[in-house]
Scaffold this motif. Structure first.
Motif, short mmCIF file in Angstrom:
data_model
loop_
_atom_site.label_atom_id
_atom_site.label_comp_id
_atom_site.label_asym_id
_atom_site.label_seq_id
_atom_site.Cartn_x
_atom_site.Cartn_y
_atom_site.Cartn_z
N ALA A 25 0.82 -1.22 0.24
CA ALA A 25 -0.11 -0.07 -0.03
C ALA A 25 0.92 1.11 0.07
CB ALA A 25 -0.72 -0.01 1.24
N GLU A 26 0.55 2.03 -1.01
CA GLU A 26 1.37 3.34 -1.13
C GLU A 26 1.37 4.26 -0.07
OE1 GLU A 26 0.89 4.80 -4.90
OE2 GLU A 26 1.79 2.91 -5.78
N GLY A 48 -5.41 6.47 4.94
CA GLY A 48 -5.91 7.19 3.76
C GLY A 48 -6.70 5.73 3.02
N THR A 49 -7.14 6.35 1.85
CA THR A 49 -7.85 5.54 1.07
C THR A 49 -6.81 4.38 0.46
OG1 THR A 49 -9.06 7.43 0.07
CG2 THR A 49 -9.27 5.57 -1.37
N SER A 50 -5.72 4.51 0.07
CA SER A 50 -4.88 3.63 -0.43
C SER A 50 -4.76 2.38 0.26
CB SER A 50 -3.54 3.94 -1.08
OG SER A 50 -2.83 4.45 0.05
N ALA A 51 -4.36 2.77 1.64
CA ALA A 51 -4.34 1.71 2.67
C ALA A 51 -5.58 0.74 2.88
CB ALA A 51 -3.69 2.49 4.04
N LYS A 52 -6.76 1.60 3.08
CA LYS A 52 -8.07 1.24 3.35
C LYS A 52 -8.49 0.27 2.17
CE LYS A 52 -12.57 2.49 5.00
NZ LYS A 52 -12.51 1.53 6.08
N THR A 53 -8.27 0.73 0.88
CA THR A 53 -8.68 -0.02 -0.11
C THR A 53 -7.83 -1.37 -0.12
OG1 THR A 53 -9.57 1.84 -1.43
CG2 THR A 53 -8.96 -0.21 -2.66
N ARG A 98 6.59 6.58 9.43
CA ARG A 98 7.27 7.53 9.84
C ARG A 98 7.38 8.72 8.53
NH1 ARG A 98 12.08 5.73 13.78
NH2 ARG A 98 10.70 5.22 15.26
N PHE A 99 6.71 8.47 7.58
CA PHE A 99 6.40 9.53 6.61
C PHE A 99 5.37 10.31 7.01
CE2 PHE A 99 7.60 7.05 2.27
CZ PHE A 99 8.91 7.12 2.85
N HIS A 100 4.91 9.92 8.30
CA HIS A 100 3.85 10.92 8.99
C HIS A 100 4.19 11.35 10.27
CE1 HIS A 100 0.78 9.97 6.06
NE2 HIS A 100 1.33 8.73 6.00
N ASN A 101 4.35 12.61 10.57
CA ASN A 101 4.83 13.10 11.77
C ASN A 101 3.98 12.59 13.02
OD1 ASN A 101 6.89 14.66 10.58
ND2 ASN A 101 5.64 16.36 10.57
N GLU A 102 2.80 12.18 12.86
CA GLU A 102 1.94 11.67 13.92
C GLU A 102 2.31 10.40 14.35
OE1 GLU A 102 -0.62 13.73 10.67
OE2 GLU A 102 1.12 12.57 10.77
N ALA A 150 -5.59 9.59 16.92
CA ALA A 150 -6.26 9.58 15.70
C ALA A 150 -5.57 8.76 14.82
CB ALA A 150 -6.67 11.06 15.13
N PHE A 151 -4.19 9.07 14.45
CA PHE A 151 -3.41 8.44 13.51
C PHE A 151 -3.45 6.82 13.91
CE2 PHE A 151 0.92 6.91 12.31
CZ PHE A 151 0.77 6.93 10.93
N ALA A 152 -3.31 6.60 15.40
CA ALA A 152 -3.37 5.25 15.87
C ALA A 152 -4.52 4.46 15.49
CB ALA A 152 -2.76 5.16 17.38
N LYS A 153 -5.46 5.23 15.70
CA LYS A 153 -6.81 4.59 15.45
C LYS A 153 -7.16 4.18 13.96
CE LYS A 153 -9.29 6.36 19.47
NZ LYS A 153 -10.26 7.08 19.86
N GLU A 154 -6.82 5.12 13.42
CA GLU A 154 -6.93 5.08 11.77
C GLU A 154 -6.18 3.49 11.46
OE1 GLU A 154 -6.76 7.28 7.15
OE2 GLU A 154 -6.36 8.37 9.01
N LEU A 155 -4.84 3.49 11.79
CA LEU A 155 -4.12 2.33 11.41
C LEU A 155 -4.93 1.15 12.11
CD1 LEU A 155 -0.47 3.70 12.38
CD2 LEU A 155 -1.09 2.89 10.12
N ALA A 156 -5.32 1.24 13.32
CA ALA A 156 -5.87 -0.08 14.00
C ALA A 156 -7.19 -0.26 13.17
CB ALA A 156 -6.03 0.15 15.35
#
Length: 142
Positions: free
Chosen positions: A89-90, A94-99, A116-120, A127-133
């Motif tokens: 996933a690129e 976001g959309t690419s990871a979710k798809t 680590r391409f994301h400072n979060e 919020a970043f952790a929840k999106e990943l989870a």
């Protein structure tokens, strides 16, 4: 304490935080795959149960998106070690990871782009952790 062997991953998407921060040469080839090899037993267990695997990791210490730190460079090595083609996933959110996560079938492995391409990621952003989870059914910390 429960371990990965205490679960049945049939029809589950397991999201695993792995340490694939491996050294690369000037041609972006993995020079030491020990860390990828160390994650193999956990990944094998999930796949053997009939589950799928979503891998998340970092590589290096990028300052934003830097191609030289893309986890795409380790796909061939990871696929060889794991014995299955590793999808990519690129992005990790976001959309690419979710798809890509939604399309994952039992027995398949997906590698998300460098966290680590994301400072979060380093900031511990909730919020970043929840999106990943949300990409998987169960979280495994390898």
């Amino acid at each position: 304490m429960k371990t990965v062997n205490d679960f049945n991953f049939a029809d589950k998407k397991a999201i695993i935080r792995v340490d694939f921060n491996v050294p690369l040469d000037e041609n972006f080839k993995v020079t030491d795959a020990t860390r990828i090899e160390a994650a193999k037993p956990t990944i094998d267990k999930i796949l053997a149960d009939g589950g799928s695997v979503i891998l998340m990791s970092h590589l290096g210490r990028p300052k934003g998106v830097e191609e030289k730190y893309s986890l795409q460079h380790i796909l061939q090595t990871a696929s060889g070690i794991l014995g299955v083609p590793v999808k990519f996933a690129e992005n990790c959110i976001g959309t690419s990871a979710k798809t890509a996560a939604e399309a994952l079938q039992p027995g398949e492995v997906l590698l998300l782009e460098n966290l680590r391409f994301h400072n979060e990621e380093e900031a511990g952003d909730v919020a970043f952790a929840k999106e990943l989870a949300s990409l998987g059914d169960i979280y495994v910390n390898d």
